[in-house]
Scaffold this motif. Structure first.
Motif, PDB file in Angstrom:
ATOM      1  N   TYR A 211      12.674   6.427  19.030  1.00  0.00           N
ATOM      2  CA  TYR A 211      14.010   6.843  19.468  1.00  0.00           C
ATOM      3  C   TYR A 211      14.030   8.319  19.851  1.00  0.00           C
ATOM      4  O   TYR A 211      14.662   8.709  20.843  1.00  0.00           O
ATOM      5  CB  TYR A 211      15.008   6.567  18.348  1.00  0.00           C
ATOM      6  N   ASP A 212      13.321   9.167  19.107  1.00  0.00           N
ATOM      7  CA  ASP A 212      13.351  10.610  19.358  1.00  0.00           C
ATOM      8  C   ASP A 212      12.697  10.975  20.679  1.00  0.00           C
ATOM      9  O   ASP A 212      13.020  12.014  21.272  1.00  0.00           O
ATOM     10  CB  ASP A 212      12.650  11.354  18.219  1.00  0.00           C
ATOM     11  N   SER A 213      11.765  10.163  21.158  1.00  0.00           N
ATOM     12  CA  SER A 213      11.076  10.472  22.409  1.00  0.00           C
ATOM     13  C   SER A 213      11.813   9.950  23.639  1.00  0.00           C
ATOM     14  O   SER A 213      11.383  10.199  24.767  1.00  0.00           O
ATOM     15  CB  SER A 213       9.661   9.883  22.383  1.00  0.00           C
ATOM     16  N   MET A 214      12.929   9.247  23.447  1.00  0.00           N
ATOM     17  CA  MET A 214      13.685   8.713  24.564  1.00  0.00           C
ATOM     18  C   MET A 214      14.580   9.792  25.174  1.00  0.00           C
ATOM     19  O   MET A 214      15.059  10.684  24.463  1.00  0.00           O
ATOM     20  CB  MET A 214      14.548   7.527  24.106  1.00  0.00           C
ATOM     21  N   PRO A 215      14.836   9.741  26.493  1.00  0.00           N
ATOM     22  CA  PRO A 215      15.805  10.674  27.093  1.00  0.00           C
ATOM     23  C   PRO A 215      17.186  10.505  26.466  1.00  0.00           C
ATOM     24  O   PRO A 215      17.519   9.433  25.932  1.00  0.00           O
ATOM     25  CB  PRO A 215      15.806  10.267  28.573  1.00  0.00           C
ATOM     26  N   THR A 216      17.978  11.541  26.559  1.00  0.00           N
ATOM     27  CA  THR A 216      19.284  11.527  25.889  1.00  0.00           C
ATOM     28  C   THR A 216      20.168  10.390  26.381  1.00  0.00           C
ATOM     29  O   THR A 216      20.847   9.729  25.590  1.00  0.00           O
ATOM     30  CB  THR A 216      19.999  12.872  26.118  1.00  0.00           C
ATOM     31  N   VAL A 217      20.164  10.139  27.689  1.00  0.00           N
ATOM     32  CA  VAL A 217      20.995   9.072  28.242  1.00  0.00           C
ATOM     33  C   VAL A 217      20.578   7.717  27.674  1.00  0.00           C
ATOM     34  O   VAL A 217      21.421   6.891  27.309  1.00  0.00           O
ATOM     35  CB  VAL A 217      20.914   9.068  29.783  1.00  0.00           C
ATOM     36  N   LEU A 218      19.276   7.473  27.591  1.00  0.00           N
ATOM     37  CA  LEU A 218      18.806   6.207  27.034  1.00  0.00           C
ATOM     38  C   LEU A 218      19.105   6.109  25.538  1.00  0.00           C
ATOM     39  O   LEU A 218      19.341   5.012  25.028  1.00  0.00           O
ATOM     40  CB  LEU A 218      17.300   6.049  27.286  1.00  0.00           C
ATOM     41  N   GLN A 219      19.087   7.230  24.848  1.00  0.00           N
ATOM     42  CA  GLN A 219      19.465   7.221  23.439  1.00  0.00           C
ATOM     43  C   GLN A 219      20.906   6.771  23.275  1.00  0.00           C
ATOM     44  O   GLN A 219      21.222   5.986  22.375  1.00  0.00           O
ATOM     45  CB  GLN A 219      19.266   8.614  22.828  1.00  0.00           C
ATOM     46  N   TRP A 220      21.787   7.257  24.126  1.00  0.00           N
ATOM     47  CA  TRP A 220      23.188   6.829  24.068  1.00  0.00           C
ATOM     48  C   TRP A 220      23.301   5.332  24.346  1.00  0.00           C
ATOM     49  O   TRP A 220      24.004   4.614  23.636  1.00  0.00           O
ATOM     50  CB  TRP A 220      24.027   7.614  25.089  1.00  0.00           C
ATOM     51  N   PHE A 221      22.612   4.888  25.400  1.00  0.00           N
ATOM     52  CA  PHE A 221      22.709   3.476  25.780  1.00  0.00           C
ATOM     53  C   PHE A 221      22.094   2.567  24.721  1.00  0.00           C
ATOM     54  O   PHE A 221      22.541   1.428  24.541  1.00  0.00           O
ATOM     55  CB  PHE A 221      22.022   3.253  27.123  1.00  0.00           C
ATOM     56  N   SER A 222      21.075   3.056  24.026  1.00  0.00           N
ATOM     57  CA  SER A 222      20.408   2.214  23.029  1.00  0.00           C
ATOM     58  C   SER A 222      21.337   1.822  21.888  1.00  0.00           C
ATOM     59  O   SER A 222      21.126   0.795  21.237  1.00  0.00           O
ATOM     60  CB  SER A 222      19.184   2.936  22.474  1.00  0.00           C
ATOM     61  N   HIS A 223      22.371   2.626  21.642  1.00  0.00           N
ATOM     62  CA  HIS A 223      23.296   2.316  20.544  1.00  0.00           C
ATOM     63  C   HIS A 223      24.148   1.078  20.840  1.00  0.00           C
ATOM     64  O   HIS A 223      24.627   0.426  19.917  1.00  0.00           O
ATOM     65  CB  HIS A 223      24.205   3.514  20.262  1.00  0.00           C
ATOM     66  N   VAL A 224      24.355   0.750  22.118  1.00  0.00           N
ATOM     67  CA  VAL A 224      25.118  -0.446  22.486  1.00  0.00           C
ATOM     68  C   VAL A 224      24.207  -1.559  22.983  1.00  0.00           C
ATOM     69  O   VAL A 224      24.699  -2.594  23.440  1.00  0.00           O
ATOM     70  CB  VAL A 224      26.185  -0.117  23.561  1.00  0.00           C
ATOM     71  N   ASN A 225      22.927  -1.353  22.905  1.00  0.00           N
ATOM     72  CA  ASN A 225      21.949  -2.347  23.323  1.00  0.00           C
ATOM     73  C   ASN A 225      21.630  -3.257  22.141  1.00  0.00           C
ATOM     74  O   ASN A 225      21.084  -2.800  21.130  1.00  0.00           O
ATOM     75  CB  ASN A 225      20.683  -1.640  23.813  1.00  0.00           C
ATOM     76  N   PRO A 226      21.966  -4.545  22.219  1.00  0.00           N
ATOM     77  CA  PRO A 226      21.713  -5.426  21.064  1.00  0.00           C
ATOM     78  C   PRO A 226      20.238  -5.548  20.718  1.00  0.00           C
ATOM     79  O   PRO A 226      19.885  -5.773  19.559  1.00  0.00           O
ATOM     80  CB  PRO A 226      22.291  -6.774  21.518  1.00  0.00           C
ATOM     81  N   LEU A 227      19.354  -5.380  21.710  1.00  0.00           N
ATOM     82  CA  LEU A 227      17.929  -5.507  21.430  1.00  0.00           C
ATOM     83  C   LEU A 227      17.401  -4.340  20.605  1.00  0.00           C
ATOM     84  O   LEU A 227      16.362  -4.468  19.949  1.00  0.00           O
ATOM     85  CB  LEU A 227      17.153  -5.611  22.747  1.00  0.00           C
ATOM     86  N   THR A 228      18.111  -3.214  20.617  1.00  0.00           N
ATOM     87  CA  THR A 228      17.714  -2.080  19.783  1.00  0.00           C
ATOM     88  C   THR A 228      17.681  -2.478  18.316  1.00  0.00           C
ATOM     89  O   THR A 228      16.731  -2.158  17.583  1.00  0.00           O
ATOM     90  CB  THR A 228      18.677  -0.905  19.983  1.00  0.00           C
TER      91      THR A 228
END
Length: 274
Positions: A211-228
């Motif tokens: 998670y820490d190596s992901m871009p900030t935008v993808l970090q935000w999107f990952s919170h609403v991504n069920p696969l996360t």
């Protein structure tokens, strides 16, 4: 003395209510299984992406990247990628299961089903049981293939926690795809969205990277991504056990409840319009 007319007279006795209910659900499950399992094209499409990543990406990247630092633990890259390949299998198989909704409508089977005195709850439950079993079955095949290729340092609790989280992920993702298939009325729109959702969900989650190596935008999107939550849950469950994966498992359970609730209500509305 009986006459020929008496011999041709039949008395119809309906089955007891309990037996009728059991037969109702059993017939739906059998029908759904036959519908899903006999479509070899969908089965291949459900297994192919997971096996390709397992055989090609995992093996090649494992030679390039030896270990990954994950929550203070040095993890082999093949071990780190296992939840991603299982998550891909879950998403692919869930999309395959949801496609059956449109097959029924385009073939006219849906009209026949709703003309029959079939309880909507039994129909939805049958689809849930058949769909989840297909999703879980394909994912277990992928897990068996991974075990044969790689070595995983999981203890007994890690394996049990991984299987439980995989089952919850199958319930949640299948429920969300089923709700989307029942809510969306355009087959082409759903097919495009289903095919595009696989790479979007996989690569916008911490699948091949932390998670820490992901871009900030993808970090935000990952919170609403069920696969996360499916990937993080399976990863934490296999490496650290039930306690570490408890939060993600609870979120997956809530997703499953929401998905099947929305799907059930949409199914009733859709049946009225047929």
């Amino acid at each position: 003395m009986s006459t020929p007319a008496d011999l041709l007279t039949f008395e119809h006795k309906p089955p007891p209510p309990g037996t009728a209910r059991q037969a109702d659900l059993g017939a739906v499950v059998y029908r759904e299984w036959a519908l899903l399992a006999r479509n070899r094209v969908y089965l291949i499409l459900g297994l192919a992406p997971m096996l390709i990543y397992l055989l090609l990406v995992n093996t090649s990247l494992s030679n390039l990247v030896q270990t990954v630092e994950y929550k203070g633990l040095a993890v082999g890259f093949a071990v780190f990628l296992l939840p991603m390949t299982l998550g891909m299998s879950v998403v692919s198989a869930a999309g395959t299961s949801a496609m059956a909704i449109f097959q029924e409508e385009m073939s006219g089977v849906a009209t026949q089903l709703w003309s029959y005195p079939l309880r909507r709850s039994r129909f939805l439950m049958g689809k849930m049981i058949a769909g989840v079993s297909l999703v879980l079955g394909q994912s277990l095949l992928g897990l068996i293939a991974a075990v044969l290729i790689f070595e995983f340092p999981f203890d007994l609790e890690g394996w049990l926690a991984l299987l439980v989280t995989l089952a919850l992920a199958s319930l949640a993702i299948n429920g969300l795809y089923l709700a989307a298939a029942i809510t969306v009325t355009d087959y082409q729109a759903f097919m495009v969205g289903s095919n595009l959702s696989l790479p979007v969900l996989v690569f916008s989650a911490p699948s091949m990277y932390t998670y820490d190596s992901m871009p900030t935008v993808l970090q935000w999107f990952s919170h609403v991504n069920p696969l996360t939550y499916a990937i993080n849950g399976m990863r934490d469950a296999s490496l650290f056990g039930f306690a570490e994966a408890g939060r993600d498992m609870a979120i997956l359970a809530v997703m499953a409840i929401v998905g099947y609730t929305i799907g059930g209500r949409a199914l009733l509305n859709r049946a009225r319009n047929i």
